[in-house]
Design a protein around this motif. Structure first.
Motif, PDB file in Angstrom:
ATOM      1  N   ILE A  58       0.842  -1.180   0.000  1.00 58.51           N
ATOM      2  CA  ILE A  58       0.000   0.000   0.000  1.00 58.51           C
ATOM      3  C   ILE A  58       0.882   1.236   0.000  1.00 58.51           C
ATOM      4  O   ILE A  58       2.088   1.166   0.291  1.00 58.51           O
ATOM      5  CB  ILE A  58      -0.957   0.031   1.213  1.00 58.51           C
ATOM      6  N   VAL A  59       0.292   2.392  -0.302  1.00 59.92           N
ATOM      7  CA  VAL A  59       1.045   3.648  -0.347  1.00 59.92           C
ATOM      8  C   VAL A  59       0.208   4.747   0.305  1.00 59.92           C
ATOM      9  O   VAL A  59      -1.014   4.631   0.423  1.00 59.92           O
ATOM     10  CB  VAL A  59       1.382   4.066  -1.801  1.00 59.92           C
ATOM     11  N   VAL A  60       0.881   5.807   0.722  1.00 50.93           N
ATOM     12  CA  VAL A  60       0.204   7.013   1.192  1.00 50.93           C
ATOM     13  C   VAL A  60      -0.083   7.869  -0.037  1.00 50.93           C
ATOM     14  O   VAL A  60       0.831   8.259  -0.761  1.00 50.93           O
ATOM     15  CB  VAL A  60       1.076   7.788   2.192  1.00 50.93           C
ATOM     16  N   VAL A  61      -1.364   8.170  -0.282  1.00 47.11           N
ATOM     17  CA  VAL A  61      -1.714   8.912  -1.497  1.00 47.11           C
ATOM     18  C   VAL A  61      -1.944  10.397  -1.223  1.00 47.11           C
ATOM     19  O   VAL A  61      -1.713  11.241  -2.091  1.00 47.11           O
ATOM     20  CB  VAL A  61      -2.957   8.305  -2.180  1.00 47.11           C
ATOM     21  N   PRO A  74      -3.952  16.704   9.943  1.00 48.47           N
ATOM     22  CA  PRO A  74      -4.498  15.883   8.849  1.00 48.47           C
ATOM     23  C   PRO A  74      -4.004  14.432   8.950  1.00 48.47           C
ATOM     24  O   PRO A  74      -2.856  14.167   9.321  1.00 48.47           O
ATOM     25  CB  PRO A  74      -3.952  16.559   7.594  1.00 48.47           C
ATOM     26  N   ALA A  75      -4.878  13.509   8.640  1.00 48.78           N
ATOM     27  CA  ALA A  75      -4.526  12.085   8.671  1.00 48.78           C
ATOM     28  C   ALA A  75      -4.164  11.599   7.271  1.00 48.78           C
ATOM     29  O   ALA A  75      -4.776  12.006   6.280  1.00 48.78           O
ATOM     30  CB  ALA A  75      -5.706  11.266   9.210  1.00 48.78           C
ATOM     31  N   GLU A  76      -3.144  10.760   7.221  1.00 49.53           N
ATOM     32  CA  GLU A  76      -2.751  10.181   5.926  1.00 49.53           C
ATOM     33  C   GLU A  76      -3.855   9.277   5.400  1.00 49.53           C
ATOM     34  O   GLU A  76      -4.520   8.579   6.166  1.00 49.53           O
ATOM     35  CB  GLU A  76      -1.464   9.368   6.082  1.00 49.53           C
ATOM     36  N   ARG A  77      -4.010   9.284   4.093  1.00 46.02           N
ATOM     37  CA  ARG A  77      -4.939   8.341   3.455  1.00 46.02           C
ATOM     38  C   ARG A  77      -4.122   7.308   2.706  1.00 46.02           C
ATOM     39  O   ARG A  77      -3.176   7.628   1.965  1.00 46.02           O
ATOM     40  CB  ARG A  77      -5.888   9.076   2.515  1.00 46.02           C
ATOM     41  N   LEU A  78      -4.504   6.059   2.901  1.00 47.79           N
ATOM     42  CA  LEU A  78      -3.767   4.926   2.342  1.00 47.79           C
ATOM     43  C   LEU A  78      -4.564   4.293   1.210  1.00 47.79           C
ATOM     44  O   LEU A  78      -5.795   4.333   1.205  1.00 47.79           O
ATOM     45  CB  LEU A  78      -3.501   3.878   3.420  1.00 47.79           C
ATOM     46  N   ALA A  79      -3.854   3.690   0.259  1.00 45.78           N
ATOM     47  CA  ALA A  79      -4.507   3.000  -0.860  1.00 45.78           C
ATOM     48  C   ALA A  79      -3.613   1.872  -1.334  1.00 45.78           C
ATOM     49  O   ALA A  79      -2.405   1.832  -1.041  1.00 45.78           O
ATOM     50  CB  ALA A  79      -4.772   3.980  -2.015  1.00 45.78           C
ATOM     51  N   LEU A  80      -4.200   0.933  -2.046  1.00 40.36           N
ATOM     52  CA  LEU A  80      -3.407  -0.125  -2.660  1.00 40.36           C
ATOM     53  C   LEU A  80      -2.459   0.486  -3.684  1.00 40.36           C
ATOM     54  O   LEU A  80      -2.829   1.426  -4.395  1.00 40.36           O
ATOM     55  CB  LEU A  80      -4.320  -1.137  -3.369  1.00 40.36           C
ATOM     56  N   ASP A  81      -1.241  -0.027  -3.738  1.00 37.04           N
ATOM     57  CA  ASP A  81      -0.306   0.411  -4.775  1.00 37.04           C
ATOM     58  C   ASP A  81      -0.660  -0.354  -6.053  1.00 37.04           C
ATOM     59  O   ASP A  81      -0.453  -1.568  -6.128  1.00 37.04           O
ATOM     60  CB  ASP A  81       1.125   0.105  -4.362  1.00 37.04           C
ATOM     61  N   PRO A  82      -1.206   0.324  -7.053  1.00 31.26           N
ATOM     62  CA  PRO A  82      -1.662  -0.395  -8.252  1.00 31.26           C
ATOM     63  C   PRO A  82      -0.541  -1.007  -9.076  1.00 31.26           C
ATOM     64  O   PRO A  82      -0.797  -1.844  -9.928  1.00 31.26           O
ATOM     65  CB  PRO A  82      -2.390   0.699  -9.049  1.00 31.26           C
TER      66      PRO A  82
END
Length: 421
Positions: A58-61, A74-82
């Motif tokens: 995953i990555v911080v987007v 502010p809170a980091e938002r995470l997502a799958l690394d495509p």
């Protein structure tokens, strides 16, 4: 940090799967949002996401600054690394290798195949596979730095190095190799990830068994390709046997005075029902077919020689499956391979012969079906073995550890002969 083992590793993997599934379904999320969705404590979630970030799954987007009210941080938002490959399945056939690469959510990112001569050495085959993997990754922008595991399917019984005939012992018995020399080590060293090696047709059976809604606990799988292989699901478990040969129907003798087989015997089912065996029989009857495209054209125009050869091969296959059915009493028989889609008569005739072979008072025989999946099914089964998430793998071994990484297996990986259900 010491790597969790046993039940702790299973719990962490379950937590990771839940986090990855939440990100797959909802897109970018803050840790607080993820915690609410998956029901994990902030402490546990922090550990899980930290590990996933470290591996590149995953990555911080961005942050939720534009969505927040007030002056809080502010809170980091995470997502799958495509672009992050997490799992890899490799299926070495006698004349080609298929590769399938999946992300953290088990979605296929890239797949492809390359052919080689059936006499090619395992060093050559491995090199071609690794080159294919690099081309696929470069073309799609996929990186392999966070691979969690590699599943490799190889033909079985495994050919001797450099495609030579299997050696014989002092009594003349065939000496089987536990696995192709160096294949597992080459992948472990290249990717620094766990490697499982097993019979590619058994892995294809796994892929076939876990697809669709009508899974069964007892299944016989046969694949007709450059060779003939098989896999067995018995009592809800994918089985290998004491020496890794369970389901090896291709080397059942069907014509003692028949053609020589690559295993050193004569008249194995493989010499009759494999693609090369069927093409060779067509030549013997005057129909010169070079490949599957030629055979498909002959089938389309109902050529009598092609029909005769296919029916005879299917009848022989049906008798072998009939013997297996009498022993195992499966609920379903699945016949795979590209040739079965080009020539449906193979499945039809095999089913008819099987029906005549089973016990006369049996109320009903097994359902006989063409495989759902294509010839890349072994690669998909190899992926499933790495995912380790099928009930069929309840007693399938975990991979060993790779030195130098706290979350990866040892370069001395498990070979096919050591894989036990």
């Amino acid at each position: 940090m010491q790597k969790p083992t046993g039940v702790h590793a299973l719990v962490r993997r379950t937590h990771e799967d839940r986090v990855l599934r939440a990100l797959q379904e909802n897109g970018a999320m803050s840790r607080g949002e993820i915690a609410r969705v998956v029901g994990l404590s902030r402490t546990t979630l922090s550990e899980i996401t930290g590990n996933l970030l470290q591996r590149g799954a995953i990555v911080v987007v961005d942050t939720d600054a534009s969505l927040r009210e007030g002056s809080g941080r502010p809170a980091e938002r995470l997502a799958l690394d495509p672009s992050s490959a997490q799992f890899m399945g490799v299926d070495f056939g006698h004349r080609r290798v298929h590769v399938a690469v999946a992300d953290a959510s088990h979605k296929i990112l890239v797949s492809g195949a390359v052919r080689y001569d059936d006499t090619a050495s395992w060093q050559t085959r491995t090199g071609l596979a690794l080159e294919l993997i690099e081309r696929l990754g470069s073309g799609a922008g996929v990186h392999y730095g966070a691979l969690q595991g590699v599943g490799i399917g190889v033909p079985g019984p495994y050919p001797a190095p450099d495609g030579a005939a299997w050696p014989r012992d002092s009594r003349g018995a065939t000496v089987l190799h536990p696995a192709p020399e160096g294949v597992d080590v080459a992948f472990a060293e290249r990717f620094g990830a766990p490697v499982i090696v097993d019979n590619n047709t058994r892995l294809a059976a796994l892929a076939e068994a876990i697809t669709g809604a009508d899974s069964v606990s007892d299944l016989v799988y046969v694949r007709l390709s450059d060779g003939v292989g098989g896999g067995l699901v018995v009592g809800g478990q994918l089985v290998t046997g004491s020496g890794g040969l369970a389901g090896e129907l291709g080397h059942v003798t069907v014509a003692p005075a028949g053609r020589p087989c690559r295993c050193g015997k004569r008249g194995c089912l493989e010499t009759v029902a494999s693609v090369p065996g069927i093409l060779a029989a067509c030549w013997e009857f005057g129909l010169r077919l070079e490949n599957l495209d030629d055979l498909a054209a002959a089938v389309a125009r109902s050529h009598p020689v092609a029909d005769r050869v296919l029916r005879e091969a299917a009848a022989t296959l049906g008798r072998v499956i009939g013997s297996a059915t009498m022993i195992l009493n499966p609920a379903k028989v699945v016949i795979g391979g590209e040739i079965t889609r080009l020539a449906p008569v193979l499945v039809e005739q095999a089913a008819a012969t099987l029906a005549a072979e089973i016990f006369p008072t049996a109320s009903a025989g097994p359902a006989v079906e063409a495989a759902r999946l294509s010839d890349e099914d072994g690669a998909l089964g190899a992926l499933a073995a790495v995912f380790h998430n099928s009930p069929l793998l309840a007693r399938y071994p975990e991979t060993a550890e790779v030195k130098g990484r706290s979350d990866a297996p040892d370069a001395t990986t498990e070979r096919a002969a050591h894989v036990r259900p």
